[in-house]
Every structure is written in structure tokens, then in C-alpha cells.
Design a protein around this motif. Structure first.
Motif, PDB file in Angstrom:
ATOM      1  N   ARG A  38      -8.636   3.463   1.750  1.00  0.00           N
ATOM      2  CA  ARG A  38      -9.310   2.258   2.247  1.00  0.00           C
ATOM      3  C   ARG A  38      -9.347   1.192   1.148  1.00  0.00           C
ATOM      4  O   ARG A  38      -9.123   0.013   1.405  1.00  0.00           O
ATOM      5  N   VAL A  39      -9.646   1.637  -0.063  1.00  0.00           N
ATOM      6  CA  VAL A  39      -9.695   0.689  -1.186  1.00  0.00           C
ATOM      7  C   VAL A  39      -8.293   0.102  -1.424  1.00  0.00           C
ATOM      8  O   VAL A  39      -8.151  -1.100  -1.687  1.00  0.00           O
ATOM      9  N   GLY A  40      -7.284   0.957  -1.298  1.00  0.00           N
ATOM     10  CA  GLY A  40      -5.906   0.476  -1.460  1.00  0.00           C
ATOM     11  C   GLY A  40      -5.572  -0.615  -0.458  1.00  0.00           C
ATOM     12  O   GLY A  40      -4.921  -1.613  -0.793  1.00  0.00           O
ATOM     13  N   VAL A  41      -6.040  -0.432   0.770  1.00  0.00           N
ATOM     14  CA  VAL A  41      -5.796  -1.451   1.805  1.00  0.00           C
ATOM     15  C   VAL A  41      -6.567  -2.730   1.467  1.00  0.00           C
ATOM     16  O   VAL A  41      -6.025  -3.839   1.536  1.00  0.00           O
TER      17      VAL A  41
ATOM     18  N   VAL B 241       0.856  -1.194   0.000  1.00  0.00           N
ATOM     19  CA  VAL B 241       0.000   0.000   0.000  1.00  0.00           C
ATOM     20  C   VAL B 241       0.882   1.230   0.000  1.00  0.00           C
ATOM     21  O   VAL B 241       1.812   1.332   0.807  1.00  0.00           O
ATOM     22  N   ILE B 242       0.604   2.159  -0.931  1.00  0.00           N
ATOM     23  CA  ILE B 242       1.416   3.374  -1.016  1.00  0.00           C
ATOM     24  C   ILE B 242       0.567   4.612  -0.717  1.00  0.00           C
ATOM     25  O   ILE B 242      -0.638   4.525  -0.506  1.00  0.00           O
TER      26      ILE B 242
ATOM     27  N   LEU C  81       2.241  -7.450   4.875  1.00  0.00           N
ATOM     28  CA  LEU C  81       1.699  -6.206   4.328  1.00  0.00           C
ATOM     29  C   LEU C  81       2.767  -5.127   4.473  1.00  0.00           C
ATOM     30  O   LEU C  81       3.294  -4.912   5.566  1.00  0.00           O
ATOM     31  N   LEU C  82       3.091  -4.474   3.350  1.00  0.00           N
ATOM     32  CA  LEU C  82       4.027  -3.359   3.383  1.00  0.00           C
ATOM     33  C   LEU C  82       3.237  -2.078   3.153  1.00  0.00           C
ATOM     34  O   LEU C  82       2.468  -1.991   2.188  1.00  0.00           O
ATOM     35  N   MET C  83       3.407  -1.105   4.022  1.00  0.00           N
ATOM     36  CA  MET C  83       2.620   0.118   3.937  1.00  0.00           C
ATOM     37  C   MET C  83       3.567   1.315   3.970  1.00  0.00           C
ATOM     38  O   MET C  83       4.255   1.545   4.959  1.00  0.00           O
ATOM     39  N   ASP C  84       3.608   2.057   2.862  1.00  0.00           N
ATOM     40  CA  ASP C  84       4.543   3.175   2.736  1.00  0.00           C
ATOM     41  C   ASP C  84       3.797   4.500   2.834  1.00  0.00           C
ATOM     42  O   ASP C  84       3.204   4.942   1.859  1.00  0.00           O
ATOM     43  N   GLU C  85       3.825   5.109   3.998  1.00  0.00           N
ATOM     44  CA  GLU C  85       3.128   6.383   4.252  1.00  0.00           C
ATOM     45  C   GLU C  85       1.683   6.334   3.744  1.00  0.00           C
ATOM     46  O   GLU C  85       1.230   7.274   3.084  1.00  0.00           O
ATOM     47  N   PRO C  86       0.933   5.277   4.064  1.00  0.00           N
ATOM     48  CA  PRO C  86      -0.374   5.110   3.431  1.00  0.00           C
ATOM     49  C   PRO C  86      -1.378   6.198   3.802  1.00  0.00           C
ATOM     50  O   PRO C  86      -2.307   6.445   3.044  1.00  0.00           O
ATOM     51  N   PHE C  87      -1.184   6.836   4.953  1.00  0.00           N
ATOM     52  CA  PHE C  87      -2.187   7.806   5.414  1.00  0.00           C
ATOM     53  C   PHE C  87      -1.655   9.244   5.403  1.00  0.00           C
ATOM     54  O   PHE C  87      -2.313  10.151   5.895  1.00  0.00           O
TER      55      PHE C  87
ATOM     56  N   ASP D 122     -14.130  -3.674  -8.745  1.00  0.00           N
ATOM     57  CA  ASP D 122     -13.253  -4.390  -9.679  1.00  0.00           C
ATOM     58  C   ASP D 122     -11.775  -4.120  -9.412  1.00  0.00           C
ATOM     59  O   ASP D 122     -10.924  -4.962  -9.696  1.00  0.00           O
ATOM     60  N   ASN D 123     -11.484  -2.930  -8.849  1.00  0.00           N
ATOM     61  CA  ASN D 123     -10.110  -2.682  -8.426  1.00  0.00           C
ATOM     62  C   ASN D 123      -9.667  -3.733  -7.421  1.00  0.00           C
ATOM     63  O   ASN D 123      -8.546  -4.231  -7.484  1.00  0.00           O
ATOM     64  N   VAL D 124     -10.557  -4.063  -6.505  1.00  0.00           N
ATOM     65  CA  VAL D 124     -10.198  -5.035  -5.457  1.00  0.00           C
ATOM     66  C   VAL D 124     -10.288  -6.465  -5.993  1.00  0.00           C
ATOM     67  O   VAL D 124      -9.478  -7.321  -5.654  1.00  0.00           O
ATOM     68  N   ALA D 125     -11.269  -6.701  -6.870  1.00  0.00           N
ATOM     69  CA  ALA D 125     -11.469  -8.063  -7.400  1.00  0.00           C
ATOM     70  C   ALA D 125     -10.361  -8.478  -8.373  1.00  0.00           C
ATOM     71  O   ALA D 125     -10.197  -9.663  -8.655  1.00  0.00           O
ATOM     72  N   THR D 126      -9.603  -7.506  -8.862  1.00  0.00           N
ATOM     73  CA  THR D 126      -8.561  -7.807  -9.846  1.00  0.00           C
ATOM     74  C   THR D 126      -7.594  -8.884  -9.366  1.00  0.00           C
ATOM     75  O   THR D 126      -7.235  -9.788 -10.116  1.00  0.00           O
ATOM     76  N   VAL D 127      -7.207  -8.772  -8.097  1.00  0.00           N
ATOM     77  CA  VAL D 127      -6.205  -9.714  -7.593  1.00  0.00           C
ATOM     78  C   VAL D 127      -6.765 -11.145  -7.540  1.00  0.00           C
ATOM     79  O   VAL D 127      -6.164 -12.068  -8.100  1.00  0.00           O
ATOM     80  N   PRO D 128      -7.934 -11.351  -6.897  1.00  0.00           N
ATOM     81  CA  PRO D 128      -8.503 -12.709  -6.932  1.00  0.00           C
ATOM     82  C   PRO D 128      -8.742 -13.224  -8.360  1.00  0.00           C
ATOM     83  O   PRO D 128      -8.519 -14.412  -8.628  1.00  0.00           O
ATOM     84  N   LEU D 129      -9.123 -12.328  -9.270  1.00  0.00           N
ATOM     85  CA  LEU D 129      -9.311 -12.760 -10.668  1.00  0.00           C
ATOM     86  C   LEU D 129      -8.005 -13.261 -11.262  1.00  0.00           C
ATOM     87  O   LEU D 129      -7.966 -14.285 -11.941  1.00  0.00           O
ATOM     88  N   LEU D 130      -6.923 -12.528 -10.958  1.00  0.00           N
ATOM     89  CA  LEU D 130      -5.605 -12.944 -11.452  1.00  0.00           C
ATOM     90  C   LEU D 130      -5.201 -14.292 -10.874  1.00  0.00           C
ATOM     91  O   LEU D 130      -4.457 -15.053 -11.484  1.00  0.00           O
TER      92      LEU D 130
END
Ligand code: ADP
Ligand code: ADP
Length: 227
Positions: A143-146, A81-82, A157-163, A95-103
Motif C-alpha cells: 500500500r505504501v509503495g502505491v 510499483v514493484i 502508473l506502471l505496476m509489476d506484479e505488485p500484489f 517520509d517514504n511517501v513524502a520523499t517524492v514531493p520533497l524532491l
């Protein structure tokens, strides 16, 4: 567990971004890397998922040198997460979130159900699922990014200044929700920030870096505060 064993990163121009870093990121805990701009936080993070490789030392994931793992395989187990969520602009939120399970080969219906469940978990209003990223606030996009980073249920989980790019009130609620989520999920999290208050609030352990890429302190927040 993630282990930095004397990890050094020297960029091509000679800049030493990370200098002989030794530390362990325990499984199931959140370790926060904090320090001023330029102290090597992002570089440290990116070596974990091989966006960059160390120039010296070893970085181990559960005892395996990450440079022996090919990046796609490695990244399947690492959510990322960036600061600017980096959502696909022409895809709906769901669909942004579903992309990964689809892949990963899930069928569309199952992938969307998984996406909706995750969006709920990160506290996004379900009405937003059918919208496009530009229709969401910065905080909602994060939130969607997370949710997207969690989609493949990675242990790390790697989080780079997410907030860091959202306003202070929203930032506080995002932090609270991350703590709530982490209490359920127990991911191995490396969270990068320049904000010491954020580090103290979120970290099970806090690694304080200083410019030149050296570790200054590493402890739990209560112990750090007592110093
Ligand atoms: P932080 O995340 O703490 O701000 P970075 O890891 O981004 O620190 O950068 C650490 C140091 O490495 C800084 O001096 C930065 O300018 C330098 N740096 C980062 N990326 C590169 C690069 N690709 N080439 C040369 N120097 C870099
Ligand atoms: P390319 O430049 O070939 O598109 P990227 O490095 O951008 O490759 O990565 C491809 C996909 O993997 C993108 O969807 C990106 O969001 C995701 N990604 C990039 N870096 C990481 C990472 N370190 N961990 C997990 N996913 C990543």
C-alpha cells in the motif's frame, strides 16, 4: 496513450524478450499484460520508463517517442510499483511517501500532509505512518509503495506484479482498493501479472503474451472470456 509500434527487445545474449509488439494502452484505463514467466511482461513495462530501450520499433507516450525523452523527465510522469515495495528502510512510512514531493521542491510540512492524504487513500491505518517499513506486513508495504508511486500525481502508473508476494486474502483486498482508487483517479495503468484471474478482475483490457514475447490476444475481459 502509450503506443507500442512494432516494439522488439533483443538482449545482448540474443534472447528475444519482446517480438514485434503492437498495441495501445488507452489514456485513463488499466491495461493488464498477462502471460507465463518469461513472456516479456517486465521487459515491456521497463521500456515504457526507459529502464530498457527497445532494439526495434517505437514506443510512444502521447505520440512522442520515449527514447527522445530523458529518463528523469520521463519518470516524473510515471509512477512505478514493484513486487517488493522497495521502501527506504531507514525512513518512516510518511517520509517514504513524502520523499517524492520533497524532491519536487515542496516544503516539508506540505509534503508530509500530501503523504498522509495518500496513505489514507490507499487504505493504510494512519497509526502506521510513524513506523518503519520492517514494522509493516507485506500487504501494508505494498500500500505504501502505491502511495509513493502516486505522490507526484503522475498520469501513468506502471505496476509489476505488485500484489503477487502477499497472501491471497490480502491480495484480494489490495485488488479491490486499486479498482476503487482507479475509479477516482483514472490513471493510465499498465499492470503486469502472471495470474489470469487477477488480469480479468483488474483489466479494462487484457493483453495476453506468450513466451517469445508475442501478443496472443488483446481484448476486454468479457470478450476474452466469451472466446
Ligand atoms: P516476464 O516478465 O514475462 O517474466 P521478462 O521480460 O522478465 O519476462 O523476460 C523475458 C525474457 O527475456 C526471458 O526469457 C528472460 O529470461 C529474458 N531476459 C530478461 N532480462 C534479460 C537480460 N537482462 N538479459 C538477457 N535475457 C533477459
Ligand atoms: P540509481 O540506480 O542511480 O539509484 P534508479 O534507477 O534506482 O537509479 O532510480 C533512482 C530512483 O528512481 C529510485 O528512487 C527509484 O525507486 C526510482 N525509479 C527507478 N526506476 C524508476 C522508474 N522506472 N520509474 C520511476 N521511478 C523509478
Amino acid at each position: 496513450m502509450i503506443t507500442f509500434n512494432g516494439v522488439t527487445k533483443r538482449y545482448a545474449d540474443g534472447t528475444v524478450a519482446v517480438d514485434d509488439l503492437n498495441l495501445e494502452v488507452p489514456t485513463g484505463e488499466m491495461t493488464v499484460f498477462v502471460g507465463p514467466s518469461g513472456c516479456g511482461k517486465t521487459t515491456s513495462l521497463r521500456m515504457i520508463n526507459r529502464m530498457i530501450d527497445p532494439s526495434g520499433g517505437q514506443l510512444l507516450l502521447d505520440g512522442v517517442d520515449v527514447t527522445t525523452i530523458d529518463p528523469p523527465t520521463l519518470r516524473r510522469g510515471i509512477g512505478y510499483v514493484i513486487q517488493q515495495a522497495g521502501l527506504f528502510p531507514h525512513r518512516k512510512i510518511v517520509d517514504n511517501v513524502a520523499t517524492v514531493p520533497l524532491l519536487l521542491g515542496w516544503d516539508r510540512k506540505k509534503a508530509r500532509a500530501r503523504a498522509m492524504e495518500l496513505l489514507e487513500r490507499v487504505g493504510l491505518d494512519p497509526k502506521m505512518a510513524g513506523r518503519y517499513p520492517f514494522q509493516l506486513s507485506g500487504g501494508q508495504q505494498q500500500r505504501v509503495g502505491v502511495a509513493r508511486a502516486l505522490a507526484a500525481d503522475p498520469p501513468v502508473l506502471l505496476m509489476d506484479e505488485p500484489f503477487s508476494a502477499v497472501d491471497p486474502i490480502v491480495r484480494t483486498s489490495l485488488q479491490d482498493e486499486l479498482l476503487r482508487l482507479q475509479a477516482e483517479l483514472n490513471k493510465t495503468i499498465v499492470f503486469v501479472t502472471h495470474d489470469i484471474d487477477e488480469a480479468m478482475k483488474l483489466g479494462d483490457r487484457v493483453a495476453v503474451l506468450r513466451v517469445g514475447g508475442r501478443l496472443a490476444q488483446l481484448d476486454d475481459p468479457a470478450t476474452l472470456l466469451a472466446r
